[in-house]
Design a protein around this motif. Sequence first.
Motif: not given
Length: 375
Positions: A96, A135, A137, A139
């Motif tokens: 990330q 991202e 998140d 997922a």
Amino acid sequence: ERELARLAVPNTVQRDALRADPAAFLAHLSSDTAFVGYLLYRHTLPGLKSEARYLALIATADGWQTIPLGRADVINDAIDRYHILIARGGPIAWAQEVRRLLLDPVREALPFTIKHLFVSPDGLLQSVPLATWPEADPAFIAADRHTFATVTSARDLLPTSAPVSRNSLVLAAPVWSGDLSSLAPLPASSAEGAYVAEKLGDATLLTGADATITALTQDHAPRVLHIATHALVVTDPELPAAQLLRRTGLALAGEPGFLDTLQISALDLHGTELVFLSGCETGGGVAANGEGVLGLQRGFARAGARALVLTLWPVVDQDSRKFTEYFYDAFTPSGDAISALHLARKKFREDLVTQGASPAEVLRRAGSYSISVRR
């Protein structure tokens, strides 16, 4: 653009992306498409000192802009941690962080209408597929917002004419001999080749002892070329700089068996719509700042292939077969390699999530695939 080319690392490099005519290039961009050229350059500091930095050169139909991304050492450290995550495990936050440093500033500068990104990476960025960056998140990944394809330079997006290609060719599970006989077998490659040939409908399938260099060199400009074998990197310190393309190649049947990238660049693939390299780290090679990776991607582009699917790190044989099946299920009816890769990645990620895979495992198993294109 000339100023950016002058600042490129090393200073002698003049990237094709920065020599393309800017007006002609913008005229061929649709309103939902952007080009993003990542550039590693020398930034001059007070006192005549300088430091390596990255910037993003962005083109949309409305014009050009540059986005400073910061010091190269900070970004390169983040990319190194990303590779540790892929190879040995670690927190998904490492991946990330790469997205936060390199993609978020670009997306903030893009019009909301942009759906498709053509990216020319530089430096260590050449070894990480932007499409699979997680991202906030985890997922979700970057490809859930945009489609991604890699280009060597902006010039690759300028339209060119190409002859009509012929039938397809599939080389899979070659029998290696001589110096290559110790290579690990690829048990799923034979079935993969049969599946691909059946889906394409117009393909010649060559396996085992028939999957030779001669068979490849004598088949001029197949419509689709699928090769399921090992990609090899030769560690020969005696190779001069002009021969760096000989460091990478493919393992095929017969003698000598090793088809190096310089030989690949001499193939006739003008009119070939797609080359799919099914194997481990087929996107590897010597990274040259401002020039891309001097590896298989460069060789097949020089040979004339219009799209190339490859991997940036090792993939498990069974995973490779499943991903390949999903890709050709999408590619056969549409003929669009970019969207086919996007759909295959999405479906394979859904499979892994259903099996209970962690975000890091999903990234490692489904994130290796990348596509390089030229028009």
